[in-house]
Design an enzyme around this catalytic site. Sequence first.
Site, PDB file in Angstrom:
ATOM      1  N   ASN A  14       2.075  -5.227  -3.142  1.00 14.87           N
ATOM      2  CA  ASN A  14       0.675  -5.546  -2.841  1.00 14.87           C
ATOM      3  C   ASN A  14      -0.107  -4.266  -2.562  1.00 14.87           C
ATOM      4  O   ASN A  14       0.389  -3.375  -1.878  1.00 14.87           O
ATOM      5  CB  ASN A  14       0.655  -6.445  -1.583  1.00 14.87           C
ATOM      6  CG  ASN A  14      -0.690  -7.069  -1.298  1.00 14.87           C
ATOM      7  OD1 ASN A  14      -1.275  -7.723  -2.172  1.00 14.87           O
ATOM      8  ND2 ASN A  14      -1.194  -6.913  -0.084  1.00 14.87           N
ATOM      9  N   GLU A  71       0.804  -1.236   0.000  1.00  8.50           N
ATOM     10  CA  GLU A  71       0.000   0.000   0.000  1.00  8.50           C
ATOM     11  C   GLU A  71       0.835   1.285   0.000  1.00  8.50           C
ATOM     12  O   GLU A  71       0.613   2.170   0.811  1.00  8.50           O
ATOM     13  CB  GLU A  71      -0.957  -0.009   1.204  1.00  8.50           C
ATOM     14  CG  GLU A  71      -1.891  -1.194   1.200  1.00  8.50           C
ATOM     15  CD  GLU A  71      -2.875  -1.201   2.384  1.00  8.50           C
ATOM     16  OE1 GLU A  71      -2.769  -0.327   3.260  1.00  8.50           O
ATOM     17  OE2 GLU A  71      -3.754  -2.070   2.400  1.00  8.50           O
ATOM     18  N   ASP A 114     -12.106 -10.604  -0.458  1.00 10.61           N
ATOM     19  CA  ASP A 114     -13.382 -10.760   0.250  1.00 10.61           C
ATOM     20  C   ASP A 114     -14.399  -9.861  -0.439  1.00 10.61           C
ATOM     21  O   ASP A 114     -14.048  -8.825  -0.994  1.00 10.61           O
ATOM     22  CB  ASP A 114     -13.285 -10.535   1.768  1.00 10.61           C
ATOM     23  CG  ASP A 114     -12.764  -9.178   2.204  1.00 10.61           C
ATOM     24  OD1 ASP A 114     -12.526  -8.301   1.346  1.00 10.61           O
ATOM     25  OD2 ASP A 114     -12.600  -8.982   3.423  1.00 10.61           O
ATOM     26  N   GLU A 153      -6.081 -10.855  -0.994  1.00  8.83           N
ATOM     27  CA  GLU A 153      -6.889 -10.626   0.217  1.00  8.83           C
ATOM     28  C   GLU A 153      -8.376 -10.609  -0.140  1.00  8.83           C
ATOM     29  O   GLU A 153      -9.156  -9.794   0.375  1.00  8.83           O
ATOM     30  CB  GLU A 153      -6.496  -9.299   0.881  1.00  8.83           C
ATOM     31  CG  GLU A 153      -5.017  -9.214   1.221  1.00  8.83           C
ATOM     32  CD  GLU A 153      -4.625  -7.931   1.944  1.00  8.83           C
ATOM     33  OE1 GLU A 153      -5.506  -7.200   2.434  1.00  8.83           O
ATOM     34  OE2 GLU A 153      -3.405  -7.659   2.007  1.00  8.83           O
ATOM     35  N   HIS A 159     -10.539  -6.343  -2.061  1.00  8.53           N
ATOM     36  CA  HIS A 159     -11.587  -6.184  -1.039  1.00  8.53           C
ATOM     37  C   HIS A 159     -12.768  -5.482  -1.700  1.00  8.53           C
ATOM     38  O   HIS A 159     -12.695  -4.293  -2.015  1.00  8.53           O
ATOM     39  CB  HIS A 159     -11.074  -5.327   0.125  1.00  8.53           C
ATOM     40  CG  HIS A 159      -9.966  -5.955   0.901  1.00  8.53           C
ATOM     41  ND1 HIS A 159     -10.151  -7.095   1.662  1.00  8.53           N
ATOM     42  CD2 HIS A 159      -8.656  -5.624   1.039  1.00  8.53           C
ATOM     43  CE1 HIS A 159      -9.012  -7.416   2.249  1.00  8.53           C
ATOM     44  NE2 HIS A 159      -8.080  -6.546   1.876  1.00  8.53           N
TER      45      HIS A 159
HETATM   46  C1  XIL Z   1      -6.257  -6.246   8.400  1.00  7.63           C
HETATM   47  C2  XIL Z   1      -6.564  -7.415   9.318  1.00  7.63           C
HETATM   48  O1  XIL Z   1      -7.463  -8.264   8.668  1.00  7.63           O
HETATM   49  C3  XIL Z   1      -7.156  -6.915  10.614  1.00  7.63           C
HETATM   50  O2  XIL Z   1      -7.286  -7.989  11.544  1.00  7.63           O
HETATM   51  C4  XIL Z   1      -6.293  -5.833  11.220  1.00  7.63           C
HETATM   52  O3  XIL Z   1      -6.922  -5.288  12.359  1.00  7.63           O
HETATM   53  C5  XIL Z   1      -6.032  -4.733  10.221  1.00  7.63           C
HETATM   54  O4  XIL Z   1      -5.450  -5.287   9.056  1.00  7.63           O
HETATM   55  N1  XIL Z   1      -4.945  -4.587   3.787  1.00  7.63           N
HETATM   56  C6  XIL Z   1      -3.940  -5.404   4.228  1.00  7.63           C
HETATM   57  C7  XIL Z   1      -4.184  -6.292   5.395  1.00  7.63           C
HETATM   58  O5  XIL Z   1      -2.883  -5.485   3.594  1.00  7.63           O
HETATM   59  O6  XIL Z   1      -3.028  -6.469   6.174  1.00  7.63           O
HETATM   60  C8  XIL Z   1      -5.286  -5.760   6.271  1.00  7.63           C
HETATM   61  O7  XIL Z   1      -5.557  -6.724   7.276  1.00  7.63           O
HETATM   62  C9  XIL Z   1      -6.510  -5.473   5.437  1.00  7.63           C
HETATM   63  C10 XIL Z   1      -6.222  -4.417   4.404  1.00  7.63           C
END
Ligand code: XIL
Length: 445
Positions: A199, A156, A266, A264, A235
């Site tokens: 990422n 990020e 979802d 990631e 996401h």
């Molecule tokens: C999130 C986790 O799922 C949570 O448990 C934590 O509180 C915050 O981070 N982008 C990312 C992940 O790269 O590391 C993040 O994970 C979600 C967004």
Amino acid sequence: MHLTSLLRAATAGLLAATALTAAAHTAEAADTLGSAAAGKGRYFGAAVSASHLGESAYAATLDREFTSATPENEMKWDATEPARDSFTFTSADQVVDHARGQGMSVRGHTLVWHSQLPSWVGSLAAADLRTAMNNHITQVMTHYKGEIHSWDVVNEAFQDGGSGARRSSPFQDKLGDGFIEEAFRTARAADPAAKLCYNDYNTDGANAKSNAVYAMVKDFKARGVPIDCVGFQSHFNSASPVPSDYQANLQRFADLGVDVQITELDIEGSGTAQATAYGNVVGACLAVSRCTGITVWGVTDKYSWRSGGTPLLFDANYAAKPAYDAVLTALGGSGGGGGGGGGTAACTATYATSAQWNDGYNGQVTITAGTTAISTWTTTVTLTSPQKVTATWNSTPTWDTTGNVMTVRPSWNGSLAAGASTTFGFTVAKNGSAAVPAVGACTAS
Ligand code: XIL
């Protein structure tokens, strides 16, 4: 009719028994996410929390379905080096040991990120910060040398919105754009066998942010800066749906000569809409030969970082959702519809308003079994306050403490043949609100 309180009383005793039924769901698929993905030459992973590994249903679902694990928080800087030069790997080791013991590969997440970063890092002056960054990368990667399939080296680093600029962080602000390149070079030296990924999120379609990442990766490839992969967090929700050019965007990165990974995933939602979106994401990855794997950001909705949005493939009782069937089907597995028997129990719930008048309406929900016969089903209906249900038929509802969320199960026999449907209904007093009720995911066993 005011059946509400009568039904509440009558069904209270059944609640414990029906909850057990829901929890007892077992997937009978001849196939799993991991094995179906392997059939396509890809891994299928989940974000894993060390704290849940002791929960037998959590571990059983993880071990049965997934072939890759990403520690959800345990490898982040605040977890691994909370104080300078004081490294703690206990929780991350638990995830890695569990995953490796099950033959899973492990994604390392993440080495350099502005978030979950202990405050001591931000207070260092530039030269010291550079030393600390390189030391952090080297120490963590050396601890896991040979164990990690892919590392999210930098996470990020770009801003949202139209600027295409780098995001402000201690690294960016003190070391400038070059910190990303330096991090990748240090990472390559620390574990030459690990694939090194950049990422990010909101880079899933072509936009100013993904264009900026694209330009960086192109530049890295042209100059020989070691980068092997780009992770697309993916996401999604209604405000940020799967972009229509998702596949094309993966492909343009792959065409730069890097692997792409969905890291990631979802998707908030439920039922058919969620299932369709999941199926589309999987289809896009399969259509891009350098899309080497998919990781969903958690095993169960119960522990999702966005659990209110029920964004994952297994519900809070570890029952496979329609989204699971859609993923398995997209992967060519046998559980979701391609198969012919032996599939996972699944159902969908769809809502229709069957009658309306000034201050009320009748709602009807149709429950349809998936491609396998089911013995029972559960869904939810959520009303907008101050609406109230004044009558129900053909179901056994229970209410949450707010009185707005009705969990609905069959009134007697919930058996449905594959593809067969049943309906239940309810009358609602509008009490001034014209809102349409929201029907949640349908789960079956
Ligand atoms: C999130 C986790 O799922 C949570 O448990 C934590 O509180 C915050 O981070 N982008 C990312 C992940 O790269 O590391 C993040 O994970 C979600 C967004």
